[in-house]
Write an enzyme that holds these catalytic residues in place. Structure first.
Site, PDB file in Angstrom:
ATOM      1  N   SER A 120      19.505 -28.696  -2.369  1.00 31.72           N
ATOM      2  CA  SER A 120      18.540 -27.612  -2.508  1.00 31.72           C
ATOM      3  C   SER A 120      19.179 -26.344  -3.054  1.00 31.72           C
ATOM      4  CB  SER A 120      17.887 -27.319  -1.151  1.00 31.72           C
ATOM      5  OG  SER A 120      18.866 -27.084  -0.159  1.00 31.72           O
ATOM      6  N   HIS A 141      15.267 -32.430  -6.534  1.00 26.99           N
ATOM      7  CA  HIS A 141      15.075 -31.681  -5.289  1.00 26.99           C
ATOM      8  C   HIS A 141      13.645 -31.856  -4.790  1.00 26.99           C
ATOM      9  CE1 HIS A 141      14.723 -27.562  -3.115  1.00 26.99           C
ATOM     10  NE2 HIS A 141      14.999 -28.539  -2.280  1.00 26.99           N
ATOM     11  N   GLU A 153      11.664 -30.449  -7.924  1.00 23.19           N
ATOM     12  CA  GLU A 153      12.428 -29.663  -8.888  1.00 23.19           C
ATOM     13  C   GLU A 153      13.422 -30.583  -9.588  1.00 23.19           C
ATOM     14  OE1 GLU A 153      13.352 -25.075  -7.968  1.00 23.19           O
ATOM     15  OE2 GLU A 153      14.107 -26.435  -6.446  1.00 23.19           O
ATOM     16  N   ASN A 191      14.207 -22.221  -3.707  1.00 22.48           N
ATOM     17  CA  ASN A 191      15.026 -21.595  -2.664  1.00 22.48           C
ATOM     18  C   ASN A 191      15.641 -20.270  -3.105  1.00 22.48           C
ATOM     19  OD1 ASN A 191      14.550 -23.369  -0.563  1.00 22.48           O
ATOM     20  ND2 ASN A 191      16.039 -24.838  -1.333  1.00 22.48           N
TER      21      ASN A 191
END
Length: 292
Positions: A120, A141, A153, A191
């Site tokens: 992540s 991800h 992702e 993130n």
């Protein structure tokens, strides 16, 4: 493009079991690996429980759940993962752990096996550089919880080639997911935005601006977030939140990404959130209670 039929998942925790779950539902044969048979069995049991929940909510039927569970097998040895078409690493968010996994996997890989990491926040380029096939390495991800969240992702390292990228996009879409492309910068897109917000909420608590309950209520009702940032931090795992903040702080050298000292203290105490029973809330009773 590689024709993916078998998927290996390394890590049978919350993320790894979720990835195995959606891959099996997508029609792929899945081999699930972890450090012990007990952890693999616990992961498969969790998948069975989550499939049953989907059946109860009429998301899938019983036949689809049974077929998916039958496609998942335990891989006690990493050698079995090396013989899959796509191997996805979903271990703890620690760069050295992830690199060690790819090094141990490398001698057992088929020539055309694609490699992916569910990291992540960690550099895909650096992870790929520990393998013999950086051009066949990519970041996938998945969001947590994997069976419910629609986004994947996709992150290309500097060496990732076009066929690997196109195969990864097609694979994610075959699972019913929507893809978002991110460049290989610390924490990518989701993130990079989300975790500093959680860290800022922890600073807000640390500085006494509001209580746990006040901060989470304010963001749920004032910003229409489905979950308050402190509750979300507990759900993600405060150790993971701290790891991502450290990646941002070290990778971008900007003081705005400094982890809040209170976050560090909670992790040092082993109060990692929901998975350990205590974080910003205490989950050991019938109803979660703020710990501050």
């Amino acid at each position: 493009m590689v024709d993916i039929k078998t998927v290996g998942v390394i890590g049978a925790g919350q993320m790894g079991s979720g990835i195995a779950h959606v891959c099996a539902l997508g029609g792929y044969d899945v081999r699930l690996h972890d450090v012990s048979r007990e952890r693999i069995d616990a992961g498969i049991a969790l998948i069975g429980k989550n499939l049953a929940r989907q059946v109860s909510r009429n998301i899938i039927d019983q036949a689809a759940a049974d077929a998916a569970l039958a496609r998942i097998s335990a891989a006690e040895n990493v050698e079995a993962i090396g013989q899959t078409d796509l191997a996805i690493e979903a271990a703890t968010e620690n760069e050295e752990v992830k690199k060690a996994i790819f090094r141990s996997l490398q001698p057992h890989l088929k020539p055309d096996t694609l490699l992916a990491s569910n990291t992540s926040s960690i550099s895909i380029t650096r992870l790929a550089s520990t393998t013999d096939r950086p051009e066949r390495f990519i970041g996938l991800h998945f969001m947590n919880p994997v069976p419910l969240m629609k986004l994947v992702e996709i992150i290309r390292g500097i060496a990732t080639d076009v066929p690997t990228y196109e195969t990864a996009v097609a694979f994610a879409k075959s699972l019913g997911k929507i893809t978002s492309n991110a460049e290989d910068f610390p924490a990518f897109i989701v993130n990079r935005v989300l975790v500093p917000m959680i860290n800022e909420a922890i600073y807000t608590l640390y500085e006494g601006v509001g209580t746990v309950e006040a901060i989470d209520t304010a963001m749920k009702l004032g910003a229409n977030h489905p979950m308050g940032p402190l509750e979300l931090g507990d759900f993600i795992g405060l150790d993971t939140v701290l790891s991502i903040m450290n990646v941002l702080y070290e990778g971008l050298a900007d003081s705005k990404y400094r982890p809040c000292p209170l976050l560090v203290k909670y992790v040092e105490a082993g109060w990692l959130g929901k998975k350990t029973g205590r974080g910003f809330y205490d989950y050991r009773g019938e109803v979660p209670v703020p710990t501050r």
